[in-house]
Design a protein around this motif. Sequence first.
Motif, mmCIF file in Angstrom:
data_model
loop_
_atom_site.group_PDB
_atom_site.id
_atom_site.type_symbol
_atom_site.label_atom_id
_atom_site.label_comp_id
_atom_site.label_asym_id
_atom_site.label_seq_id
_atom_site.Cartn_x
_atom_site.Cartn_y
_atom_site.Cartn_z
ATOM 1 N N GLN A 2 13.818 -12.821 -15.756
ATOM 2 C CA GLN A 2 15.103 -12.271 -15.349
ATOM 3 C C GLN A 2 14.943 -10.951 -14.607
ATOM 4 O O GLN A 2 15.876 -10.479 -13.983
ATOM 5 N N TYR A 3 13.784 -10.306 -14.687
ATOM 6 C CA TYR A 3 13.528 -9.043 -14.001
ATOM 7 C C TYR A 3 12.611 -9.321 -12.832
ATOM 8 O O TYR A 3 11.462 -9.675 -13.006
ATOM 9 N N ASN A 4 13.105 -9.176 -11.623
ATOM 10 C CA ASN A 4 12.328 -9.544 -10.453
ATOM 11 C C ASN A 4 11.712 -8.368 -9.732
ATOM 12 O O ASN A 4 10.941 -8.543 -8.820
ATOM 13 N N GLY A 5 12.064 -7.153 -10.118
ATOM 14 C CA GLY A 5 11.621 -6.004 -9.361
ATOM 15 C C GLY A 5 10.496 -5.232 -10.004
ATOM 16 O O GLY A 5 9.942 -5.596 -11.025
ATOM 17 N N MET A 6 10.176 -4.146 -9.334
ATOM 18 C CA MET A 6 9.171 -3.218 -9.810
ATOM 19 C C MET A 6 9.817 -1.849 -9.926
ATOM 20 O O MET A 6 10.715 -1.517 -9.171
ATOM 21 N N GLY A 7 9.329 -1.053 -10.871
ATOM 22 C CA GLY A 7 9.818 0.311 -11.002
ATOM 23 C C GLY A 7 11.219 0.383 -11.544
ATOM 24 O O GLY A 7 12.158 0.683 -10.813
ATOM 25 N N GLY A 8 11.378 0.131 -12.833
ATOM 26 C CA GLY A 8 12.705 0.170 -13.442
ATOM 27 C C GLY A 8 13.363 1.531 -13.337
ATOM 28 O O GLY A 8 14.571 1.642 -13.192
ATOM 29 N N GLY A 9 12.565 2.612 -13.388
ATOM 30 C CA GLY A 9 13.107 3.963 -13.255
ATOM 31 C C GLY A 9 12.940 4.504 -11.854
ATOM 32 O O GLY A 9 13.899 4.902 -11.201
ATOM 33 N N CYS A 38 14.022 2.111 -19.397
ATOM 34 C CA CYS A 38 14.106 1.319 -18.166
ATOM 35 C C CYS A 38 13.283 0.032 -18.308
ATOM 36 O O CYS A 38 12.289 -0.007 -19.026
ATOM 37 N N VAL A 39 13.722 -1.009 -17.604
ATOM 38 C CA VAL A 39 13.058 -2.308 -17.668
ATOM 39 C C VAL A 39 12.890 -2.846 -16.257
ATOM 40 O O VAL A 39 13.795 -2.769 -15.431
ATOM 41 N N ALA A 40 11.696 -3.383 -15.983
ATOM 42 C CA ALA A 40 11.416 -4.072 -14.721
ATOM 43 C C ALA A 40 10.351 -5.121 -15.001
ATOM 44 O O ALA A 40 9.745 -5.142 -16.078
ATOM 45 N N ARG A 41 10.112 -5.974 -14.049
ATOM 46 C CA ARG A 41 9.055 -6.972 -14.219
ATOM 47 C C ARG A 41 7.700 -6.284 -14.333
ATOM 48 O O ARG A 41 6.901 -6.595 -15.197
ATOM 49 N N ASP A 67 9.840 7.243 -21.882
ATOM 50 C CA ASP A 67 9.961 6.774 -23.260
ATOM 51 C C ASP A 67 10.652 5.411 -23.310
ATOM 52 O O ASP A 67 11.680 5.193 -22.663
ATOM 53 N N SER A 68 10.069 4.499 -24.072
ATOM 54 C CA SER A 68 10.679 3.203 -24.394
ATOM 55 C C SER A 68 10.988 2.357 -23.165
ATOM 56 O O SER A 68 11.976 1.631 -23.128
ATOM 57 N N CYS A 69 10.133 2.432 -22.151
ATOM 58 C CA CYS A 69 10.298 1.586 -20.960
ATOM 59 C C CYS A 69 9.480 0.305 -21.136
ATOM 60 O O CYS A 69 8.499 0.276 -21.870
ATOM 61 N N VAL A 70 9.899 -0.758 -20.435
ATOM 62 C CA VAL A 70 9.298 -2.069 -20.638
ATOM 63 C C VAL A 70 8.991 -2.739 -19.308
ATOM 64 O O VAL A 70 9.843 -2.797 -18.419
ATOM 65 N N ALA A 71 7.762 -3.255 -19.189
ATOM 66 C CA ALA A 71 7.420 -4.211 -18.133
ATOM 67 C C ALA A 71 7.614 -5.577 -18.773
ATOM 68 O O ALA A 71 6.861 -5.974 -19.667
ATOM 69 N N GLY A 78 5.075 1.909 -19.055
ATOM 70 C CA GLY A 78 5.505 3.267 -18.700
ATOM 71 C C GLY A 78 5.262 3.565 -17.240
ATOM 72 O O GLY A 78 6.160 3.966 -16.508
ATOM 73 N N VAL A 79 4.004 3.384 -16.810
ATOM 74 C CA VAL A 79 3.602 3.671 -15.427
ATOM 75 C C VAL A 79 2.656 2.578 -14.946
ATOM 76 O O VAL A 79 1.719 2.205 -15.645
ATOM 77 N N LEU A 80 2.892 2.083 -13.739
ATOM 78 C CA LEU A 80 1.973 1.184 -13.051
ATOM 79 C C LEU A 80 1.504 1.906 -11.794
ATOM 80 O O LEU A 80 2.299 2.161 -10.893
#
Length: 169
Positions: A2-9, A38-41, A67-71, A78-80
């Motif tokens: 359901q998450y198609n993008g990159m970089g939720g934040g 934040c959430v992203a693929r 904090d509390s971000c999800v791929a 957190g960081v890619l």
Amino acid sequence: SQYNGMGGGVMVQCETNPDSGIISNGTFTMNGGAIIGCVARHGGGVVINGGGEGEYGTFTMNGGVIDSCVAADGMGGGVLNEGLFIMGKGGTIKNCKAVRYDQYYLGSGVSLGGDRNILNGTIISGDVADTQHIFVNGPVTIGADADIRANMYSQGHKIALADGVSSAT
């Protein structure tokens, strides 16, 4: 997924203009504040994009918290990083995760690829079962001010320790 993008934040982009050949390397400096939930693929909190030779985004984290971000279906909760990532003493990444097929995946906290990674901040994993919380897929230097309380996994890349830094492993 359901998450198609990159970089939720935040997504730090780079690109080359095909007509002029001019490279535009994006930069993002975080001196304080928070990126939370934040959430992203891929790259739930921040993605630093890399391109061809000489093309790279730069993320300098001097302070603040991720904090509390999800791929949700990839790497780097957190960081890619696929460019340059410099984490200063005041930065903290905690409680992030990357999952794939309902299991922890590479770089739940941070996925360190790209040309350069310097860690002087705090990275905390709340789950010892997460064996790849920090995924090393590029050159990494751990500085004297780093406070890393998480498992690291490297695919053959060197992890350099600054003078005075010791490893618990």
